[in-house]
Design a protein around this motif. Sequence first.
Motif, PDB file in Angstrom:
ATOM      1  N   PRO A  57      31.842 -68.590  64.640  1.00  8.95           N
ATOM      2  CA  PRO A  57      31.143 -68.695  63.359  1.00  8.95           C
ATOM      3  C   PRO A  57      31.590 -67.656  62.326  1.00  8.95           C
ATOM      4  CG  PRO A  57      29.631 -68.062  65.134  1.00  8.95           C
ATOM      5  CD  PRO A  57      30.959 -68.326  65.744  1.00  8.95           C
ATOM      6  N   ALA A  58      32.028 -66.485  62.760  1.00  9.71           N
ATOM      7  CA  ALA A  58      32.473 -65.447  61.818  1.00  9.71           C
ATOM      8  C   ALA A  58      33.780 -65.837  61.137  1.00  9.71           C
ATOM      9  CB  ALA A  58      32.627 -64.122  62.537  1.00  9.71           C
ATOM     10  N   ASP A  59      34.539 -66.739  61.746  1.00  8.03           N
ATOM     11  CA  ASP A  59      35.819 -67.148  61.158  1.00  8.03           C
ATOM     12  C   ASP A  59      35.658 -67.838  59.813  1.00  8.03           C
ATOM     13  OD1 ASP A  59      37.256 -66.033  63.165  1.00  8.03           O
ATOM     14  OD2 ASP A  59      37.980 -67.907  64.035  1.00  8.03           O
ATOM     15  N   THR A  60      34.499 -68.416  59.542  1.00  8.27           N
ATOM     16  CA  THR A  60      34.301 -69.073  58.250  1.00  8.27           C
ATOM     17  C   THR A  60      34.424 -68.070  57.101  1.00  8.27           C
ATOM     18  OG1 THR A  60      31.905 -68.825  58.420  1.00  8.27           O
ATOM     19  CG2 THR A  60      32.850 -70.897  59.204  1.00  8.27           C
ATOM     20  N   LEU A  61      34.109 -66.802  57.359  1.00  7.28           N
ATOM     21  CA  LEU A  61      34.280 -65.778  56.329  1.00  7.28           C
ATOM     22  C   LEU A  61      35.741 -65.651  55.911  1.00  7.28           C
ATOM     23  CD1 LEU A  61      32.022 -62.955  57.827  1.00  7.28           C
ATOM     24  CD2 LEU A  61      31.509 -64.356  55.817  1.00  7.28           C
ATOM     25  N   PHE A  62      36.647 -65.903  56.852  1.00  5.46           N
ATOM     26  CA  PHE A  62      38.075 -65.706  56.615  1.00  5.46           C
ATOM     27  C   PHE A  62      38.722 -66.854  55.850  1.00  5.46           C
ATOM     28  CE2 PHE A  62      37.053 -62.598  59.727  1.00  5.46           C
ATOM     29  CZ  PHE A  62      37.866 -61.524  59.416  1.00  5.46           C
ATOM     30  N   THR A  63      37.943 -67.852  55.459  1.00  7.74           N
ATOM     31  CA  THR A  63      38.491 -68.882  54.567  1.00  7.74           C
ATOM     32  C   THR A  63      38.539 -68.365  53.132  1.00  7.74           C
ATOM     33  OG1 THR A  63      36.309 -69.881  54.276  1.00  7.74           O
ATOM     34  CG2 THR A  63      37.712 -70.799  56.020  1.00  7.74           C
TER      35      THR A  63
ATOM     36  N   LEU B  50      36.790 -55.377  56.680  1.00  2.00           N
ATOM     37  CA  LEU B  50      35.339 -55.200  56.801  1.00  2.00           C
ATOM     38  C   LEU B  50      34.717 -54.803  55.467  1.00  2.00           C
ATOM     39  CD1 LEU B  50      35.048 -53.509  60.296  1.00  2.00           C
ATOM     40  CD2 LEU B  50      34.590 -55.882  59.690  1.00  2.00           C
ATOM     41  N   GLY B  51      35.427 -54.026  54.678  1.00  2.00           N
ATOM     42  CA  GLY B  51      34.937 -53.670  53.350  1.00  2.00           C
ATOM     43  C   GLY B  51      34.783 -54.895  52.466  1.00  2.00           C
ATOM     44  N   MET B  52      35.744 -55.795  52.524  1.00  5.03           N
ATOM     45  CA  MET B  52      35.639 -57.025  51.737  1.00  5.03           C
ATOM     46  C   MET B  52      34.529 -57.921  52.273  1.00  5.03           C
ATOM     47  SD  MET B  52      37.517 -56.702  49.178  1.00  5.03           S
ATOM     48  CE  MET B  52      37.325 -58.314  48.469  1.00  5.03           C
ATOM     49  N   ILE B  53      34.326 -57.939  53.588  1.00  7.22           N
ATOM     50  CA  ILE B  53      33.201 -58.700  54.147  1.00  7.22           C
ATOM     51  C   ILE B  53      31.888 -58.128  53.622  1.00  7.22           C
ATOM     52  CG2 ILE B  53      31.917 -59.174  56.277  1.00  7.22           C
ATOM     53  CD1 ILE B  53      34.647 -59.526  57.672  1.00  7.22           C
TER      54      ILE B  53
ATOM     55  N   PHE C  29      27.194 -57.787  53.568  1.00  9.21           N
ATOM     56  CA  PHE C  29      26.842 -57.087  54.805  1.00  9.21           C
ATOM     57  C   PHE C  29      26.692 -55.608  54.465  1.00  9.21           C
ATOM     58  CE2 PHE C  29      28.279 -60.917  56.677  1.00  9.21           C
ATOM     59  CZ  PHE C  29      27.858 -60.952  57.997  1.00  9.21           C
ATOM     60  N   SER C  30      25.822 -54.926  55.157  1.00 13.77           N
ATOM     61  CA  SER C  30      25.665 -53.488  54.921  1.00 13.77           C
ATOM     62  C   SER C  30      26.680 -52.719  55.767  1.00 13.77           C
ATOM     63  CB  SER C  30      24.252 -53.040  55.282  1.00 13.77           C
ATOM     64  OG  SER C  30      24.089 -53.007  56.677  1.00 13.77           O
ATOM     65  N   PRO C  31      27.063 -51.532  55.321  1.00 16.17           N
ATOM     66  CA  PRO C  31      27.964 -50.704  56.134  1.00 16.17           C
ATOM     67  C   PRO C  31      27.399 -50.445  57.532  1.00 16.17           C
ATOM     68  CG  PRO C  31      27.834 -49.835  53.919  1.00 16.17           C
ATOM     69  CD  PRO C  31      26.804 -50.937  54.010  1.00 16.17           C
ATOM     70  N   ALA C  32      26.086 -50.325  57.650  1.00 15.05           N
ATOM     71  CA  ALA C  32      25.469 -50.086  58.960  1.00 15.05           C
ATOM     72  C   ALA C  32      25.705 -51.261  59.903  1.00 15.05           C
ATOM     73  CB  ALA C  32      23.975 -49.831  58.799  1.00 15.05           C
ATOM     74  N   GLN C  33      25.787 -52.473  59.360  1.00 19.37           N
ATOM     75  CA  GLN C  33      26.059 -53.649  60.190  1.00 19.37           C
ATOM     76  C   GLN C  33      27.515 -53.680  60.652  1.00 19.37           C
ATOM     77  OE1 GLN C  33      24.623 -56.374  57.096  1.00 19.37           O
ATOM     78  NE2 GLN C  33      23.399 -57.377  58.696  1.00 19.37           N
ATOM     79  N   LEU C  34      28.409 -53.122  59.856  1.00 17.11           N
ATOM     80  CA  LEU C  34      29.836 -53.208  60.149  1.00 17.11           C
ATOM     81  C   LEU C  34      30.385 -52.001  60.907  1.00 17.11           C
ATOM     82  CD1 LEU C  34      30.958 -54.746  56.762  1.00 17.11           C
ATOM     83  CD2 LEU C  34      30.606 -55.931  58.928  1.00 17.11           C
ATOM     84  N   LEU C  35      29.687 -50.878  60.859  1.00 14.85           N
ATOM     85  CA  LEU C  35      30.158 -49.661  61.535  1.00 14.85           C
ATOM     86  C   LEU C  35      30.381 -49.862  63.037  1.00 14.85           C
ATOM     87  CD1 LEU C  35      30.999 -46.744  61.180  1.00 14.85           C
ATOM     88  CD2 LEU C  35      28.619 -46.085  61.553  1.00 14.85           C
ATOM     89  N   PRO C  36      29.487 -50.564  63.749  1.00 15.10           N
ATOM     90  CA  PRO C  36      29.757 -50.791  65.180  1.00 15.10           C
ATOM     91  C   PRO C  36      31.062 -51.545  65.431  1.00 15.10           C
ATOM     92  CG  PRO C  36      27.469 -51.300  64.666  1.00 15.10           C
ATOM     93  CD  PRO C  36      28.165 -51.049  63.357  1.00 15.10           C
ATOM     94  N   ILE C  37      31.450 -52.424  64.516  1.00 12.88           N
ATOM     95  CA  ILE C  37      32.715 -53.156  64.678  1.00 12.88           C
ATOM     96  C   ILE C  37      33.891 -52.201  64.536  1.00 12.88           C
ATOM     97  CG2 ILE C  37      34.170 -54.993  63.731  1.00 12.88           C
ATOM     98  CD1 ILE C  37      31.547 -56.374  62.853  1.00 12.88           C
TER      99      ILE C  37
END
Length: 185
Positions: free
Chosen positions: A79-85, A132-135, A141-149
């Motif tokens: 499901p996350a791949d849809t972001l990459f379109t 991740l910054g562009m996401i 998305f918040s930085p807190a959501q992306l930091l674990p990635i």
Amino acid sequence: MPEERTRKIVIAGIMSAIAIFLGVTRLGFITWFSGASLTIMHVPVIIGAILEGPVVGLVIGLIFGVSSMIQAAVAPGGPADTLFTNPLISVLPRLFIGPVAWLVWKSLKNLPVVGLIAAGVLGSLTNTILVLGMIAVVANFSPAQLLPIVVANGLPEAIGSALIVLVVVGAWLRIRVGRKQGANL
């Protein structure tokens, strides 16, 4: 001069083909315990930039990004791949991988082992942080959501990139690593 241009075109073509192959076959994704996959598809961009310069790195990054966008649209892996379109997520950040890796390599060329490791790490982190910054910007998305990635995926990808870049480019340029030199790595 024409031989140099031909070499750049050939290296760009080969590295782009490797990046596309890794994406299409899914060999560029390593299953990881975090639930996401580690990617090594940016490594050909880094290698191409180190060998042939920032423009070649930018071209390979462009081809990598476009193929990533097409792959996300045609055969998404989750499901996350849809972001990459969205080209702002899949293409734009990948344009910076090669130039950053080349700048790092150029700065540390006098310490070739350190330079290759640093170029691999920083080229990889450029991919991770900018994507991740562009996401965060585009998909809110918040930085807190992306930091674990970044921690779970970005750092291991950077380490893997550093090792692959060191071995491949070290062998290609015949750089001495310990007691081994060139193709003996």
